[in-house]
Motif scaffolding. Structure first.
Motif, mmCIF file in Angstrom:
data_model
loop_
_atom_site.group_PDB
_atom_site.id
_atom_site.type_symbol
_atom_site.label_atom_id
_atom_site.label_comp_id
_atom_site.label_asym_id
_atom_site.label_seq_id
_atom_site.Cartn_x
_atom_site.Cartn_y
_atom_site.Cartn_z
ATOM 1 N N GLN A 78 -55.773 -5.114 -76.518
ATOM 2 C CA GLN A 78 -56.430 -4.522 -77.691
ATOM 3 C C GLN A 78 -56.889 -5.793 -78.226
ATOM 4 O O GLN A 78 -58.244 -5.811 -78.976
ATOM 5 N N ILE A 79 -56.369 -7.039 -78.252
ATOM 6 C CA ILE A 79 -56.620 -8.287 -79.033
ATOM 7 C C ILE A 79 -57.895 -8.768 -78.216
ATOM 8 O O ILE A 79 -58.767 -9.175 -78.793
ATOM 9 N N ILE A 82 -60.897 -6.749 -79.070
ATOM 10 C CA ILE A 82 -61.401 -7.198 -80.618
ATOM 11 C C ILE A 82 -62.136 -8.508 -80.348
ATOM 12 O O ILE A 82 -63.463 -8.537 -81.006
ATOM 13 N N LYS A 83 -61.758 -9.551 -79.704
ATOM 14 C CA LYS A 83 -62.610 -10.533 -79.493
ATOM 15 C C LYS A 83 -63.831 -10.224 -79.028
ATOM 16 O O LYS A 83 -64.788 -10.936 -79.076
ATOM 17 N N ALA A 85 -65.438 -7.520 -78.554
ATOM 18 C CA ALA A 85 -66.627 -6.971 -79.482
ATOM 19 C C ALA A 85 -67.315 -7.851 -80.471
ATOM 20 O O ALA A 85 -68.387 -7.608 -80.557
ATOM 21 N N ASN A 86 -66.292 -8.637 -81.076
ATOM 22 C CA ASN A 86 -67.048 -9.673 -81.922
ATOM 23 C C ASN A 86 -67.922 -10.575 -81.178
ATOM 24 O O ASN A 86 -69.122 -10.958 -81.887
#
Length: 130
Positions: A78-79, A82-83, A85-86
């Motif tokens: 998940q982490i 997120i990275k 996706a950014n």
């Protein structure tokens, strides 16, 4: 040193009985439950031990260690998602994301499919002349 007993090839009847019990486990829907202690799964485990596929027939309960590993694995994914996706939102390609995150290209593409993240690709072809 103790010599390990050689597994004997099962007879046709034993193989048929094993397949019948395996079908019963599948019909019961216990295919993903390794630690099931129902009668159907226990019968399959005992048959597997009889035929030499397993060394013990009692099914042990899972330890908390595996649940903890699974939770850590999911949290890390998940982490990373997120990275990723950014970075994908900034317009980076998958190769550039791999380089920034220090992860492999296969891992990045697997995460992109799992979390449905769109990674843009650089336009190929000739550059405009003006």
């Amino acid at each position: 040193m103790v010599a390990k007993a050689k597994r004997i090839k099962p007879t046709k009847e034993q193989a048929q009985e094993f397949n019948r019990r395996l079908d019963a486990v599948i019909k019961a829907g216990h295919i993903n439950n390794l630690y099931c202690d129902c009668d159907v799964c226990q019968a399959l485990a005992e048959q597997a031990e009889l035929m030499g596929y397993r060394t013990y027939s009692t099914i042990k309960r899972p330890s908390d260690k595996w649940d903890k590993r699974r939770r850590v694995y999911e949290k890390r994914h998940q982490i990373d998602a997120i990275k990723m996706a950014n970075l994908a939102g900034q317009g980076l390609t998958s190769a550039e994301i791999c380089e920034k995150m220090c992860r492999s290209k296969g891992y990045i593409s697997k995460l992109a499919k799992e979390f449905d993240i769109k990674i843009f690709t650089k336009k190929r072809g000739r550059k405009p002349c003006h």
